[in-house]
Design a protein around this motif. Sequence first.
Motif, short mmCIF file in Angstrom:
data_model
loop_
_atom_site.label_atom_id
_atom_site.label_comp_id
_atom_site.label_asym_id
_atom_site.label_seq_id
_atom_site.Cartn_x
_atom_site.Cartn_y
_atom_site.Cartn_z
N VAL A 105 0.73 -7.15 4.39
CA VAL A 105 0.04 -5.86 4.39
C VAL A 105 0.13 -5.24 3.00
N ARG A 106 1.30 -5.32 2.38
CA ARG A 106 1.46 -4.76 1.03
C ARG A 106 0.59 -5.48 0.01
N VAL A 107 0.46 -6.80 0.14
CA VAL A 107 -0.38 -7.57 -0.78
C VAL A 107 -1.84 -7.16 -0.62
N MET A 108 -2.28 -7.03 0.62
CA MET A 108 -3.67 -6.62 0.85
C MET A 108 -3.92 -5.22 0.28
N LEU A 109 -2.95 -4.34 0.45
CA LEU A 109 -3.07 -2.99 -0.11
C LEU A 109 -3.11 -3.06 -1.64
N ASP A 110 -2.25 -3.86 -2.23
CA ASP A 110 -2.22 -4.01 -3.68
C ASP A 110 -3.57 -4.51 -4.19
N LEU A 111 -4.12 -5.52 -3.53
CA LEU A 111 -5.42 -6.06 -3.93
C LEU A 111 -6.52 -5.01 -3.80
N ALA A 112 -6.43 -4.18 -2.77
CA ALA A 112 -7.42 -3.13 -2.58
C ALA A 112 -7.30 -2.06 -3.66
N LEU A 113 -6.08 -1.66 -3.98
CA LEU A 113 -5.85 -0.62 -4.98
C LEU A 113 -6.25 -1.06 -6.39
N HIS A 114 -6.16 -2.35 -6.65
CA HIS A 114 -6.46 -2.87 -7.99
C HIS A 114 -7.75 -3.69 -7.98
N ASN A 115 -8.63 -3.38 -7.07
CA ASN A 115 -9.89 -4.12 -6.90
C ASN A 115 -10.93 -3.65 -7.92
N THR A 116 -11.00 -4.37 -9.02
CA THR A 116 -11.98 -4.06 -10.06
C THR A 116 -13.08 -5.12 -10.10
N GLY A 117 -12.99 -6.08 -9.20
CA GLY A 117 -13.91 -7.22 -9.24
C GLY A 117 -13.29 -8.40 -9.98
N GLU A 118 -12.28 -8.12 -10.79
CA GLU A 118 -11.57 -9.17 -11.52
C GLU A 118 -10.48 -9.75 -10.63
#
Length: 148
Positions: free
Chosen positions: A11-24
């Motif tokens: 869950v934390r990883v998915m949240l991290d990916l969502a928070l840092h989702n710039t397309g990169e």
Amino acid sequence: MKISTRGRYAVRVMLDLALHNTGECIKVREIAGRQGISEKYLEQIIAMLHKGGYVKSVRGAQGGYRIARDPKEYTVGMILRLTEGSLAPVACLDEGADPCEMWDTCETVEVWKELYEAINRVVDNVTIADLADRHRRRLALTEPDYSI
């Protein structure tokens, strides 16, 4: 019932990916550093998320991972079921479980059903986008206001 570190970290990883989702793509090392998770363990969790179609990967020097769909499309329940399996508090409520011989006379089964329904109601109604919003609100409350 306890959620394992695998489920909590997923869950934390998915949240991290969502928070840092710039397309990169985001490297495992970056996620591990922000989340305080060993890279080796994180790779196992991301492999599970990738296999489930929740994250996309790109190989190479510019490679890494990114969330596969909109964070609104992922619930905490989806991620926990992928990593933990059933969230049922007792085996007789597991999907496809053989009927318990005491099912018709069990005085406690209604309690376990209610607990299971409550668990599902919570985890299936909180999305990764909701968690990202909570995170941003919490940060806004803790950041000093220099606008005066």
